[in-house]
Motif scaffolding. Structure first.
Motif, short mmCIF file in Angstrom:
data_model
loop_
_atom_site.label_atom_id
_atom_site.label_comp_id
_atom_site.label_asym_id
_atom_site.label_seq_id
_atom_site.Cartn_x
_atom_site.Cartn_y
_atom_site.Cartn_z
N THR A 255 67.99 -75.03 19.03
CA THR A 255 68.96 -76.10 19.25
C THR A 255 70.40 -75.57 19.17
N ILE A 256 70.68 -74.77 18.16
CA ILE A 256 72.03 -74.18 18.00
C ILE A 256 72.34 -73.26 19.17
N GLU A 266 86.40 -74.71 27.41
CA GLU A 266 87.56 -75.24 26.68
C GLU A 266 87.21 -75.58 25.23
N LYS A 267 85.93 -75.84 24.97
CA LYS A 267 85.53 -76.20 23.60
C LYS A 267 85.26 -74.95 22.77
N ARG A 268 84.46 -74.05 23.33
CA ARG A 268 84.17 -72.76 22.73
C ARG A 268 83.89 -72.83 21.23
N GLN A 273 80.42 -74.10 13.68
CA GLN A 273 80.91 -75.41 14.12
C GLN A 273 79.79 -76.25 14.73
N VAL A 274 78.88 -75.58 15.46
CA VAL A 274 77.74 -76.30 16.04
C VAL A 274 76.86 -76.87 14.93
N VAL A 275 76.64 -76.08 13.89
CA VAL A 275 75.84 -76.54 12.74
C VAL A 275 76.47 -77.77 12.11
N LYS A 276 77.81 -77.70 11.86
CA LYS A 276 78.52 -78.83 11.26
C LYS A 276 78.44 -80.07 12.15
N MET A 277 78.56 -79.86 13.46
CA MET A 277 78.52 -80.97 14.41
C MET A 277 77.16 -81.65 14.39
#
Length: 320
Positions: A255-256, A266-268, A273-277
């Motif tokens: 998933t990550i 643009e988000k990069r 950060q993906v984990v936190k999201m």
């Protein structure tokens, strides 16, 4: 009796080693068989990928709604987004994988033989080592294909960009990130697919031995040859068990990795950060987004692949 022979044990009548195969026939026929499998099972990958990148605002939040949405907007071709890219890269990646798998498996059995493990444990260790090594060898080809195909799978979905095809994705990625962009998520891909491959092959190898013993096909019955129907049933059961085990263990990494590979330039985001999201959106269950399709995908892929693979080896065995 050498390691390559002795590891077969009670499965002596059902396993075909690398040195017994007609390699030319193996690669040519194998390419055709695995292309056919990919055609049949590819839509599951598209659905799984879309579920993994869905945001909170996404309307389609389960497999059936994703399928309905794709069929409504694009018809059947919508379920095959990115397919051309995958087929182009799948054949060389598969050749590398299978060659590394079979050659490493023989060496791994020789390596673990002195430890005198039980047959299921020996099979699990040797198959696990072979599966991990094969996955590592094929990642150099597989990751760029994965990046391009997944961008095509999710284009126009949940705010993701649209592309004119695989080459357009490659051009845009190279323009912004250079060659490094095609290897985005490489570390996580290795962390996902190598353990997944190791767990899958280890589970498959050991579960087969256990099932054979339950069926009374232990080493003391080595002379008895199981029917082809029984062999296929045992291999299918091993594939289902292996797919279930591997999907449960590796889905969070997948998933990550998927999110990292398809996020816009643009988000990069970073992996952290993906984990936190994911945690902020769904809690810890966010890591198991798409588990249903991934479980089904790995079980269906695994079972179909192993049955096709074992059939391929029987078909390509040299006459003795």
């Amino acid at each position: 009796m050498d390691a390559a022979q002795s590891h077969r044990g009670s499965l002596g009548q059902t396993e075909i080693n690398w040195d017994k195969l007609d390699k030319s026939k193996f690669y040519v026929v194998g390419a055709g068989i695995f292309t056919g499998l990919t055609v049949g099972l590819y839509p599951i990958s598209v659905v799984k990928t879309r579920l993994q990148v869905a945001t909170k605002e996404a309307v389609e939040k389960d497999a059936f709604s994703v399928i309905k949405g794709l069929l409504r907007t694009d018809g059947i071709p919508g379920l095959y987004r990115g397919f051309g890219t995958v087929i182009t890269g799948a054949i060389p990646a598969r050749i590398i994988f299978l060659t590394a798998l079979e050659t490493t498996k023989v060496a791994a059995y020789r390596m673990v033989e002195p430890f005198k493990f039980s047959e299921p444990t020996q099979a699990a260790v040797a198959n696990g080592i072979a599966g991990m090594c094969a996955s590592l060898c094929s990642q150099a080809v597989f990751v760029p294909i994965d990046v391009v195909s997944q961008k095509l799978m999710v284009q126009g979905y949940s705010g993701h960009a649209n592309y004119k095809g695989g080459l357009d994705v490659v051009r845009q990625v190279l323009k912004v990130d250079g060659i490094r962009g095609l290897y985005r998520g490489f570390g996580l891909s290795v962390m996902t697919y190598s353990p997944s491959s190791a767990v899958w092959w280890a589970s498959y190898g050991s579960s087969q031995r256990v099932i054979w013993r339950l069926l009374g096909q232990g080493s003391e019955h080595e002379g008895q040859v199981p029917s082809e129907g029984t062999i296929v049933m045992v291999q299918a059961a091993g594939g289902i068990f292996a797919g279930a085990t591997a999907s449960c263990i590796t889905t969070p990494f997948d998933t990550i990795k998927t999110r990292l590979q398809v996020m816009g330039h643009e988000k990069r985001p970073t992996a952290k950060q993906v984990v936190k999201m994911l945690i902020s959106e769904d809690g810890w269950t966010g890591f198991y987004r798409g588990l249903g399709p991934r479980f089904f995908s790995m079980s269906a892929w695994g079972t179909s692949m192993i049955l096709a693979y074992e059939y391929l080896k029987r078909l390509c065995a040299k006459d003795e």
